[in-house]
Design a protein around this motif. Structure first.
Motif, PDB file in Angstrom:
ATOM      1  N   UNK A  11       0.839  -1.199   0.000  1.00  0.00           N
ATOM      2  CA  UNK A  11       0.000   0.000   0.000  1.00  0.00           C
ATOM      3  C   UNK A  11       0.880   1.257   0.000  1.00  0.00           C
ATOM      4  N   UNK A  12       0.935   1.976  -1.134  1.00  0.00           N
ATOM      5  CA  UNK A  12       1.776   3.168  -1.211  1.00  0.00           C
ATOM      6  C   UNK A  12       1.471   4.193  -0.113  1.00  0.00           C
ATOM      7  N   UNK A  13       0.193   4.353   0.250  1.00  0.00           N
ATOM      8  CA  UNK A  13      -0.153   5.333   1.285  1.00  0.00           C
ATOM      9  C   UNK A  13       0.474   4.973   2.634  1.00  0.00           C
ATOM     10  N   UNK A  14       0.472   3.696   2.973  1.00  0.00           N
ATOM     11  CA  UNK A  14       1.083   3.253   4.231  1.00  0.00           C
ATOM     12  C   UNK A  14       2.588   3.499   4.187  1.00  0.00           C
ATOM     13  N   UNK A  15       3.211   3.171   3.056  1.00  0.00           N
ATOM     14  CA  UNK A  15       4.655   3.382   2.911  1.00  0.00           C
ATOM     15  C   UNK A  15       5.017   4.854   3.058  1.00  0.00           C
ATOM     16  N   UNK A  16       4.259   5.718   2.402  1.00  0.00           N
ATOM     17  CA  UNK A  16       4.539   7.158   2.487  1.00  0.00           C
ATOM     18  C   UNK A  16       4.311   7.684   3.904  1.00  0.00           C
TER      19      UNK A  16
END
Length: 119
Positions: A11-16
């Motif tokens: 999940x890109x949002x979690x990574x960011x």
């Protein structure tokens, strides 16, 4: 330079969110979105802490955890999952995770969690 943290999460949002939050504390943060990429990263460079999602598109973080712990026994692994049914948490901790972090999580607790797993 602070400790290196690797995040393996699709999940890109979690990574960011994790990268932004942890960078504020002086950590160097790298992330990948697949288990295979994460395993390749670990072969090239060992982080000080690993955030490992349990459900990844190319494999199970739960199944990879014992392999990671056998190859890198001193690496603290924090498993993260949106599925917090209790059983996954127990499986992760039994497999060697230092901590289980359910999604969504409180970014204000990250510094305490990292201190806890590093000590």
């Amino acid at each position: 330079m602070g400790a290196l943290i690797l995040i393996i999460d699709d999940e890109p949002d979690i990574c960011h969110l994790l990268q932004l939050s942890l960078s504020k504390y002086g950590y160097k943060v790298k992330y990948v979105h697949a288990l295979k990429e994460g395993m390749l990263f670990l072969k090239r460079q060992q982080p000080d802490i690993l955030f490992l999602d349990i459900h990844l598109p190319d494999g199970s973080g739960l199944e990879a955890l014992p392999v990671i712990k056998s190859q890198y026994p001193d690496l603290p692994v924090i498993t993260i999952s949106a599925y917090d049914n209790g059983m996954e948490k127990q499986k992760a901790l039994t497999a060697g995770a230092a901590r289980f972090l359910p999604k969504p999580f409180n970014v204000g607790e990250l510094q305490d969690i990292i201190y806890e797993v590093k000590s």
